[in-house]
Design an enzyme around this catalytic site. Structure first.
Site, PDB file in Angstrom:
ATOM      1  N   HIS A 206       0.791  -1.238   0.000  1.00 38.39           N
ATOM      2  CA  HIS A 206       0.000   0.000   0.000  1.00 38.39           C
ATOM      3  C   HIS A 206       0.820   1.282   0.000  1.00 38.39           C
ATOM      4  CE1 HIS A 206       0.875  -0.030   4.340  1.00 38.39           C
ATOM      5  NE2 HIS A 206       0.617   1.259   4.312  1.00 38.39           N
TER       6      HIS A 206
HETATM    7  C1  UD1 Z   1      -1.982   5.759   5.454  1.00 36.72           C
HETATM    8  C2  UD1 Z   1      -0.737   6.279   6.170  1.00 36.72           C
HETATM    9  C3  UD1 Z   1       0.311   5.189   6.238  1.00 36.72           C
HETATM   10  C4  UD1 Z   1      -0.250   3.924   6.845  1.00 36.72           C
HETATM   11  C5  UD1 Z   1      -1.536   3.529   6.120  1.00 36.72           C
HETATM   12  C6  UD1 Z   1      -2.167   2.374   6.839  1.00 36.72           C
HETATM   13  C7  UD1 Z   1      -0.320   8.676   5.802  1.00 36.72           C
HETATM   14  C8  UD1 Z   1       0.534   9.662   5.130  1.00 36.72           C
HETATM   15  N1  UD1 Z   1      -0.143   7.385   5.437  1.00 36.72           N
HETATM   16  O1  UD1 Z   1      -1.602   5.435   4.134  1.00 36.72           O
HETATM   17  O2  UD1 Z   1       1.367   5.635   7.072  1.00 36.72           O
HETATM   18  O3  UD1 Z   1       0.700   2.900   6.660  1.00 36.72           O
HETATM   19  O4  UD1 Z   1      -2.452   4.625   6.147  1.00 36.72           O
HETATM   20  O5  UD1 Z   1      -2.986   1.634   6.005  1.00 36.72           O
HETATM   21  O6  UD1 Z   1      -1.124   9.030   6.633  1.00 36.72           O
HETATM   22  N2  UD1 Z   1      -8.724   4.754   0.449  1.00 36.72           N
HETATM   23  C9  UD1 Z   1      -9.975   4.236   0.242  1.00 36.72           C
HETATM   24  N3  UD1 Z   1     -10.684   3.826   1.345  1.00 36.72           N
HETATM   25  C10 UD1 Z   1     -10.225   3.918   2.596  1.00 36.72           C
HETATM   26  C11 UD1 Z   1      -8.943   4.451   2.801  1.00 36.72           C
HETATM   27  C12 UD1 Z   1      -8.202   4.870   1.719  1.00 36.72           C
HETATM   28  O7  UD1 Z   1     -10.433   4.126  -0.881  1.00 36.72           O
HETATM   29  O8  UD1 Z   1     -10.930   3.514   3.558  1.00 36.72           O
HETATM   30  C13 UD1 Z   1      -7.927   5.176  -0.736  1.00 36.72           C
HETATM   31  C14 UD1 Z   1      -8.227   6.612  -1.160  1.00 36.72           C
HETATM   32  O9  UD1 Z   1      -8.115   6.680  -2.544  1.00 36.72           O
HETATM   33  C15 UD1 Z   1      -7.078   7.377  -0.530  1.00 36.72           C
HETATM   34  C16 UD1 Z   1      -5.929   6.365  -0.676  1.00 36.72           C
HETATM   35  O10 UD1 Z   1      -6.539   5.106  -0.439  1.00 36.72           O
HETATM   36  O11 UD1 Z   1      -6.817   8.585  -1.186  1.00 36.72           O
HETATM   37  C17 UD1 Z   1      -4.779   6.571   0.257  1.00 36.72           C
HETATM   38  O12 UD1 Z   1      -5.266   6.673   1.615  1.00 36.72           O
HETATM   39  P1  UD1 Z   1      -4.403   7.469   2.707  1.00 36.72           P
HETATM   40  O13 UD1 Z   1      -5.063   7.352   4.012  1.00 36.72           O
HETATM   41  O14 UD1 Z   1      -4.081   8.834   2.200  1.00 36.72           O
HETATM   42  O15 UD1 Z   1      -3.027   6.716   2.676  1.00 36.72           O
HETATM   43  P2  UD1 Z   1      -2.671   5.204   3.004  1.00 36.72           P
HETATM   44  O16 UD1 Z   1      -1.912   4.629   1.880  1.00 36.72           O
HETATM   45  O17 UD1 Z   1      -3.851   4.460   3.494  1.00 36.72           O
HETATM   46  N1  UDP Z   2      -4.326  -5.488   8.409  1.00 37.42           N
HETATM   47  C1  UDP Z   2      -5.609  -5.996   8.494  1.00 37.42           C
HETATM   48  N2  UDP Z   2      -6.249  -6.316   7.319  1.00 37.42           N
HETATM   49  C2  UDP Z   2      -5.664  -6.163   6.097  1.00 37.42           C
HETATM   50  C3  UDP Z   2      -4.355  -5.630   6.045  1.00 37.42           C
HETATM   51  C4  UDP Z   2      -3.717  -5.290   7.225  1.00 37.42           C
HETATM   52  O1  UDP Z   2      -6.158  -6.173   9.570  1.00 37.42           O
HETATM   53  O2  UDP Z   2      -6.301  -6.469   5.083  1.00 37.42           O
HETATM   54  C5  UDP Z   2      -3.641  -5.138   9.665  1.00 37.42           C
HETATM   55  C6  UDP Z   2      -2.272  -5.753   9.824  1.00 37.42           C
HETATM   56  O3  UDP Z   2      -2.350  -7.061  10.333  1.00 37.42           O
HETATM   57  C7  UDP Z   2      -1.608  -4.777  10.779  1.00 37.42           C
HETATM   58  C8  UDP Z   2      -2.186  -3.453  10.354  1.00 37.42           C
HETATM   59  O4  UDP Z   2      -3.388  -3.745   9.656  1.00 37.42           O
HETATM   60  O5  UDP Z   2      -1.997  -5.027  12.106  1.00 37.42           O
HETATM   61  C9  UDP Z   2      -1.183  -2.782   9.477  1.00 37.42           C
HETATM   62  O6  UDP Z   2      -1.776  -1.811   8.749  1.00 37.42           O
HETATM   63  P1  UDP Z   2      -1.158  -1.226   7.410  1.00 37.42           P
HETATM   64  O7  UDP Z   2      -0.313  -2.226   6.723  1.00 37.42           O
HETATM   65  O8  UDP Z   2      -2.306  -0.673   6.683  1.00 37.42           O
HETATM   66  O9  UDP Z   2      -0.289  -0.007   7.947  1.00 37.42           O
HETATM   67  P2  UDP Z   2       1.197   0.189   8.474  1.00 37.42           P
HETATM   68  O10 UDP Z   2       1.440  -0.763   9.575  1.00 37.42           O
HETATM   69  O11 UDP Z   2       2.117   0.003   7.312  1.00 37.42           O
HETATM   70  O12 UDP Z   2       1.209   1.606   8.923  1.00 37.42           O
END
Ligand code: UD1
Ligand code: UDP
Length: 355
Positions: A206
C-alpha cells in the site's frame, strides 16, 4: 485523567484498541476518541471497532481528502475545536499518519501535552510522508513512548537528551494486540479461501512509493505472479493499490481479496509460509508468529528484524524478491528473540499517563 485520542487509519485502530482497554482498567480515566475519517471503507475502519470492541468515537470528522495538505489542515481545524471544548489532560496519538500529525499540531498550539505511541522510529527517508509526520510529532510531544531500544537511540542521536520531554521504553502495543486477540480468534478465513496452513504466501502492498510508480508496482506484481507458481499468493489489497493496478493495466495471476479484518489477518499471518509486505505493522506481526518477512521497501524502521535475519529488505526489485524468498524457504526461523517487549506495553503507557 481525561485523554483525547486521535485516530484515523487502520493500524491506529488496532493500537488504540490495546491502550483503550488499559485505560478502562483505571478508575476515573476518561478517554474521548476522535476518528478523523482518513480511512473510511467499512473493511478499513468499522470492522476493527466491531471486532476489537474499541469504544465508539465520540467525534467523527469524516475527512477523506486525497491531497495531504488539505487533509491535514481540515483535521487540524476539527481537532482544535474539540480540544478547546474538551480541555483534556493529554492528547494521545499513534504512529505516523496524517491524522497523527494533525492531532499534534492542533494540541501543540493549545498547549495540550501530547503523548506519542511509536515514538522515535525513523526510516531516514524524508520523502516518506510518514517520516515527516513522526519527526514533527516526536518534537512536539511531552511523552514519547518508544517500542524499541533503536527508537530510543534515534531520539538520543537527534539530541533529545537536551529537550524537555519524557522518553519511555514501553515495548510495542502491536505485540499486546497480537497476543490478546489471537487467543480469542475464531476466524475461518483459511476454509473460506480454501488454503492450507504453511501452503501460501501472504502479501500486502500500500505504500505510496510502490503504488504511485508504475515501474516499482509492475516489478512487484511480476515477482508475485512468479511466486504464485510455487505457492498460492494471497493479497488482501488496500483500495489505493487496487486503483493503481487498474490504472496501469497490470496483469495479476494471484489471489487478490478485499482488505480483511484483524482476526482474519492474524489467522492468515499465523498460517502463512512467508510474508511479503511494505507494511510496517505486518513486518512485526510476521516476527510475532515466527514467519520470515520479505520487505518490499528500501529501508525499514524495524531494523532489529533485519539485523536478526528474520527480514530482508528487497525494495521493488523482482530478482531480489525471488532470491530472498528462496533463501528464506531454506532457512530456520531464529527462536527465542524478544525484540518488542512483553505484551504489556498498553498497561505501561496508561499507567505512566495516569501518574
Ligand atoms: C496511510 C498512512 C500510512 C499507513 C496507512 C495504513 C499517511 C501519510 N499514510 O496510508 O502511514 O501505513 O495509512 O494503512 O497518513 N482509500 C480508500 N478507502 C479507505 C482508505 C483509503 O479508498 O478507507 C484510498 C483513497 O483513494 C485514498 C488512498 O486510499 O486517497 C490513500 O489513503 P491514505 O489514508 O491517504 O493513505 P494510506 O496509503 O492508506
Ligand atoms: N491489516 C488488516 N487487514 C488487512 C491488512 C492489514 O487487519 O487487510 C492489519 C495488519 O495485520 C496490521 C495493520 O493492519 O496489524 C497494518 O496496517 P497497514 O499495513 O495498513 O499499515 P502500516 O502498519 O504500514 O502503517
Amino acid at each position: 485523567m481525561k485523554v483525547v485520542t486521535v485516530i484515523g487509519a487502520r493500524p491506529q485502530f488496532i493500537k488504540a484498541a490495546v491502550v483503550s482497554r488499559a485505560f478502562q482498567q483505571i478508575k476515573d480515566c476518561k478517554e474521548i476518541i476522535i476518528h478523523t475519517g482518513q480511512h473510511y471503507d467499512a473493511n478499513m475502519s468499522d470492522i476493527f471497532f466491531e471486532e476489537m470492541s474499541i469504544p465508539k468515537p465520540t467525534y467523527q470528522l469524516n475527512i477523506h481528502e486525497s491531497l495531504h495538505g488539505a487533509m491535514t489542515a481540515k483535521m487540524v481545524m476539527g481537532i482544535e475545536t474539540i480540544l478547546i471544548d474538551e480541555k483534556p489532560d493529554f492528547l494521545l496519538v499513534y504512529g505516523d499518519t496524517n491524522s497523527t500529525l494533525a492531532g499534534s499540531i492542533a494540541a501543540s498550539k493549545l498547549h495540550v501535552p501530547i503523548a506519542h505511541v511509536e515514538a522515535g522510529l525513523r526510516s531516514f527517508n524524508m520523502k516518506m510522508p510518514e517520516e515527516v509526520n513522526r519527526i514533527v510529532t516526536d518534537r512536539l510531544s511531552k511523552h514519547l513512548f518508544c517500542p524499541t531500544e533503536t527508537a530510543i537511540q534515534n531520539l538520543k542521536n537527534e539530541g533529545y537528551d537536551n529537550i524537555d520531554c519524557n522518553i519511555h521504553l514501553t515495548g510495542d502495543v502491536m505485540l499486546d494486540a497480537a497476543l490478546y486477540y489471537q487467543k480469542k480468534n475464531n476466524s475461518t478465513i483459511l476454509k473460506t479461501l480454501n488454503i492450507a496452513p504453511n501452503n501460501y504466501f501472504l502479501c500486502t502492498i500500500h505504500r505510496a512509493e510502490n503504488t504511485n510508480e508504475i515501474g516499482r508496482l509492475s516489478s512487484i506484481i511480476n515477482a508475485l505472479n512468479e511466486l504464485n507458481k510455487q505457492y498460492k499468493v494471497i493479497v488482501p489489497l488496500h483500495p489505493r493499490t487496487v486503483k493503481y493496478i487498474a490504472e496501469y493495466n497490470l496483469k495479476t495471476e494471484f489471489a487478490i481479496i478485499d482488505p480483511v479484518g484483524y482476526f482474519d489477518m492474524l489467522q492468515l499471518i499465523a498460517n502463512a509460509r512467508m510474508i511479503l509486505t511494505d507494511s510496517g505493522g505486518l513486518q512485526k506481526e510476521a516476527f510475532f508468529f515466527h514467519k520470515f518477512c520479505i520487505t518490499l521497501r528500501d529501508e525499514t524502521e524495524w531494523v532489529e528484524l533485519v539485523q536478526n535475519d528474520c527480514n530482508k529488505l528487497v525494495g521493488a526489485n523482482e530478482e531480489k524478491i525471488l532470491l530472498a524468498t528462496q533463501y528464506f524457504l531454506k532457512s530456520n526461523f531464529p527462536q527465542h528473540l524478544s525484540l518488542y517487549g512483553n505484551g504489556r506495553a498498553g498497561d505501561k503507557i496508561a499507567a505512566i499517563l495516569n501518574q
